[in-house]
Design an enzyme around this catalytic site. Structure first.
Site, mmCIF file in Angstrom:
data_model
loop_
_atom_site.group_PDB
_atom_site.id
_atom_site.type_symbol
_atom_site.label_atom_id
_atom_site.label_comp_id
_atom_site.label_asym_id
_atom_site.label_seq_id
_atom_site.Cartn_x
_atom_site.Cartn_y
_atom_site.Cartn_z
ATOM 1 N N ASP A 29 0.851 -1.190 0.000
ATOM 2 C CA ASP A 29 0.000 0.000 0.000
ATOM 3 C C ASP A 29 0.891 1.248 0.000
ATOM 4 O OD1 ASP A 29 -3.205 0.568 0.998
ATOM 5 O OD2 ASP A 29 -1.773 2.225 1.133
ATOM 6 N N ILE A 30 0.492 2.242 -0.776
ATOM 7 C CA ILE A 30 1.295 3.459 -0.917
ATOM 8 C C ILE A 30 1.238 4.332 0.347
ATOM 9 C CG2 ILE A 30 -0.419 5.066 -1.882
ATOM 10 C CD1 ILE A 30 1.663 5.705 -4.090
ATOM 11 N N ASN A 85 -13.092 -2.836 2.313
ATOM 12 C CA ASN A 85 -14.043 -1.752 2.483
ATOM 13 C C ASN A 85 -14.981 -1.708 1.281
ATOM 14 O OD1 ASN A 85 -12.611 -1.041 4.817
ATOM 15 N ND2 ASN A 85 -11.191 0.231 3.650
ATOM 16 N N GLY A 91 -15.944 3.032 3.692
ATOM 17 C CA GLY A 91 -14.599 3.599 3.674
ATOM 18 C C GLY A 91 -13.807 3.297 2.414
ATOM 19 N N GLN A 92 -14.493 2.832 1.352
ATOM 20 C CA GLN A 92 -13.779 2.497 0.114
ATOM 21 C C GLN A 92 -13.425 3.767 -0.661
ATOM 22 O OE1 GLN A 92 -15.935 -0.219 -2.462
ATOM 23 N NE2 GLN A 92 -14.163 -0.538 -3.811
ATOM 24 N N HIS A 98 -10.151 -4.834 -3.254
ATOM 25 C CA HIS A 98 -8.819 -5.138 -2.744
ATOM 26 C C HIS A 98 -8.947 -5.575 -1.296
ATOM 27 C CE1 HIS A 98 -9.780 -0.848 -2.523
ATOM 28 N NE2 HIS A 98 -9.238 -0.861 -1.316
ATOM 29 N N HIS A 100 -7.074 -5.541 2.112
ATOM 30 C CA HIS A 100 -5.966 -4.991 2.881
ATOM 31 C C HIS A 100 -5.432 -6.079 3.810
ATOM 32 C CE1 HIS A 100 -6.792 -0.554 2.321
ATOM 33 N NE2 HIS A 100 -8.016 -1.005 2.085
HETATM 34 P P1 AMP Z 1 -9.742 1.732 0.329
HETATM 35 O O1 AMP Z 1 -9.904 2.991 1.133
HETATM 36 O O2 AMP Z 1 -10.141 0.505 1.048
HETATM 37 O O3 AMP Z 1 -10.389 1.858 -1.043
HETATM 38 O O4 AMP Z 1 -8.183 1.574 0.127
HETATM 39 C C1 AMP Z 1 -7.476 2.071 -0.952
HETATM 40 C C2 AMP Z 1 -6.028 1.908 -0.620
HETATM 41 O O5 AMP Z 1 -5.257 2.044 -1.803
HETATM 42 C C3 AMP Z 1 -5.498 2.956 0.375
HETATM 43 O O6 AMP Z 1 -4.978 2.295 1.524
HETATM 44 C C4 AMP Z 1 -4.423 3.686 -0.425
HETATM 45 O O7 AMP Z 1 -3.310 4.060 0.360
HETATM 46 C C5 AMP Z 1 -4.053 2.656 -1.486
HETATM 47 N N1 AMP Z 1 -3.506 3.208 -2.709
HETATM 48 C C6 AMP Z 1 -3.977 4.247 -3.436
HETATM 49 N N2 AMP Z 1 -3.222 4.449 -4.535
HETATM 50 C C7 AMP Z 1 -2.247 3.501 -4.502
HETATM 51 C C8 AMP Z 1 -1.140 3.180 -5.349
HETATM 52 N N3 AMP Z 1 -0.874 3.865 -6.477
HETATM 53 N N4 AMP Z 1 -0.340 2.145 -4.993
HETATM 54 C C9 AMP Z 1 -0.586 1.443 -3.872
HETATM 55 N N5 AMP Z 1 -1.619 1.679 -3.036
HETATM 56 C C10 AMP Z 1 -2.430 2.705 -3.334
#
Ligand code: AMP
Ligand code: ZN
Length: 112
Positions: A29-30, A85, A91-92, A98, A100
């Protein structure tokens, strides 16, 4: 294609990839919320958990077992959390499903 995670699948956006096979990829995760925080995603675009179909049962199981195996390989066997999420209320923020996986810190419940 305007889905961020489809772009990662296609290699159009870089990601710190951990694992890839014909169905899923996993990458860090970024914005990590724990010392270990990675995502397991299907390669096929599925926007939300509500869009998973009956035919996706094997894929859903594969995502879960990939998360379990990678958590172990990344040193989280003592304990970890998985979370998915769904939609804004859940919280998505990225609309490509995906899982987590977070580990190597104490988790609390409820998550808030
Ligand atoms: P959610 O809030 O469950 O939709 O989670 C989305 C997740 O994607 C968050 O934890 C972000 O930090 C992660 N995210 C967004 N952009 C990227 C990216 N380019 N590479 C890796 N993770 C990312
Ligand atoms: Zn997508």
């Amino acid at each position: 294609m305007d889905c961020l995670f489809c772009k990662i699948v296609a290699g159009q956006i870089p990601a710190r990839k951990i694992y890839e096979d014909d169905q899923v990829i996993a990458f860090h995760d970024i914005g990590p919320q724990a010392p270990v925080h990675f995502l397991v995603i299907p390669k096929r675009h599925i926007a939300t958990l509500n869009d998973l179909g009956e035919d996706d049962r094997p894929l859903a199981g594969h995502i879960l077992f990939t998360a379990q195996r990678l958590a172990r390989e990344l040193g989280c066997e003592e304990g970890f959390r998985v979370a998915m999420n769904c939609n804004e209320l859940g919280g998505q923020t990225v609309y490509h499903i995906h899982m987590h996986v977070l580990g190597q810190r104490q988790m609390h419940w409820p998550p808030g």
